[in-house]
Design a protein around this motif. Structure first.
Motif: not given
Length: 437
Positions: A120-122, A136-141, A174-177, A216-217
């Motif tokens: 999932d992309t977070i 400069d980065r708003e998303k990661t995997v 990090c908020k665990d999914s 989510k970071v």
């Protein structure tokens, strides 16, 4: 009934029997590697020529629940040549396992499998109450590491602000999914400050064998205004006042003074962040007099630790040695520029008192030996009255090393302010004169 005929081979000495037919090809082993992922394993890392290749691709235990095997492989290469989709078989059994089959006819070199685990992309969120920073980065995997560049949001803020200095100045969670719990990621990250305006944050894929990004970071950071140190370097005969404010981008002002026979230099050596400032270029200014002044460093130049060096300059002055005939030696032994020079010329008992007519003064280095000043002419700034010879300090300021001459025979007194006395030697017959000190 048919007869059975048996043919018995006859061996003849020296004969070699050769079997007919196709001989089997020799086998070769090739390496197998799985690329583009840290979340998956492959259970067969060797392939053999002329034999079908089969392997299982599985999600690593620490990534189970966060990642899944992909729906399809990105690419398969054998001996550097890409196979088409119909030249191999990829079968996805479930989220955690898939199978790969490559027929023997295609197994003729090292095998490279390019695949990315499905995740999932977070989002990556920056919490900055002052709104001065940017990432400069708003998303990661999930299950992957990431690199984030942090900078000041507005160029104008570079004059006074800085990105955080070190990792401890940040809070990364990090908020665990799955369980929605918050985990502190700060200890496992790397933070490098390139300069006041830019820094780099690296969040690894795993830390101590545990997947780092599982949801989510959230990065909490604040820009700040640096305060620098103020130090005295090589300081001689100068007193520096209380340490000034040294906030980045703010004018730095401090007091300097001297005492005794010393005066302030025209320039100081001021280094900011190791770089030398130049008074002539307006980097700083010295406002005040010869012994008491304020130094002001331009705010735009205050961008690092400040070190000030300098030496008080002793007022130029000459030692006057008296060689007198018929005159008592005066108490005044030195002359200073800008200060009136006076000496009392009193005759010894029985001697004739000097008058202005037998006193001559020469100022500067004029080559004209006849330009001597006679006291009391009303214009020169030299006077003689009641036995006191006075020379205006401004006259002394225009020359070097005053020297006193006295004619032994007639008590004529000559004072010259000039370095080269040999040019006027014809005027000083029967004279004794001092050497400049």
């Amino acid at each position: 009934m048919k007869k059975m005929v048996f043919l018995i081979p006859t061996f003849i000495a020296g004969m070699t029997l050769v079997a007919c037919g196709n001989a089997p090809k020799p086998t070769e082993e090739y390496s197998v590697s799985l690329k583009m992922t840290e979340a998956m394993n492959i259970d067969n890392v060797k392939a053999t020529s002329n034999i079908d290749y089969d392997a299982k691709i599985t999600i690593k235990d620490e990534f189970i629940g966060y990642c899944a095997v992909p729906e399809a492989l990105y690419e398969v290469q054998v001996n550097g040549v890409q196979l088409t989709n119909n030249q191999y078989t990829y079968t996805r059994d479930n989220e955690n396992q898939a199978r790969l089959h490559i027929p023997s006819s295609k197994v003729n070199g090292d095998i490279e499998i390019f695949a990315e685990a499905k995740a999932d992309t977070i989002s990556i969120e920056l919490v900055d109450n002052e709104k001065k920073l940017f990432i400069d980065r708003e998303k990661t995997v999930i299950g992957s590491g990431c690199e984030i560049n942090m900078s000041l949001l507005n160029a104008k803020d570079e004059k006074t602000l800085s990105v955080p200095d070190k990792l401890d100045d940040l809070k990364i969670i990090c908020k665990d999914s799955h369980d929605q719990k918050e985990y502190n990621l700060t200890p496992c990250c790397t933070y490098t400050k390139n300069d006041d305006a830019n820094a780099k944050l690296i969040i690894p894929t795993k830390y101590n064998g545990v997947v780092v990004i599982t949801g989510k970071v959230i990065i909490t950071a604040t820009a700040y205004q640096p305060e620098y140190t103020f130090k005295e370097g090589e300081i001689k005969n100068i007193t520096i006042g209380a340490p000034p404010s040294t906030a980045k981008g703010v004018e730095c002002s401090f007091h300097i003074s001297t005492s005794g026979d010393y005066k302030l230099p025209a320039e100081l050596e001021i280094k900011v962040g190791g770089d030398l400032l130049h008074k002539s270029m307006g980097d700083y200014e010295i406002l005040g007099g010869d012994t008491d002044a304020n130094v002001k460093i331009k705010g735009e130049k205050v961008r690092g630790d400040i070190v000030v060096s300098g030496s008080g300059q002793k007022d130029p002055q000459a030692e006057v040695k008296y060689y007198l005939g018929g005159i008592n030696e005066p108490d005044k032994k030195t002359a200073k520029p800008k200060e009136d020079f006076t000496c009392k010329l009193t005759p010894i008992d029985g001697a004739t008192a000097p008058t202005a007519d037998n006193i001559r003064v020469k100022i500067g280095d004029s080559k004209d030996a006849n330009k001597w000043i006679i006291p009391n002419d009303g214009e020169s700034g030299v006077s003689f009255a009641d036995g006191i010879l006075t020379i205006d300090g401004e006259l002394i300021n225009t020359c070097n090393n005053p020297q006193l001459f006295v004619n032994k025979g007639e008590h004529n007194i000559i004072i010259e302010f000039n370095q080269d006395l040999k040019k006027y030697s014809n005027l000083f017959e029967n004279c004794i004169y001092t050497t400049n000190i």
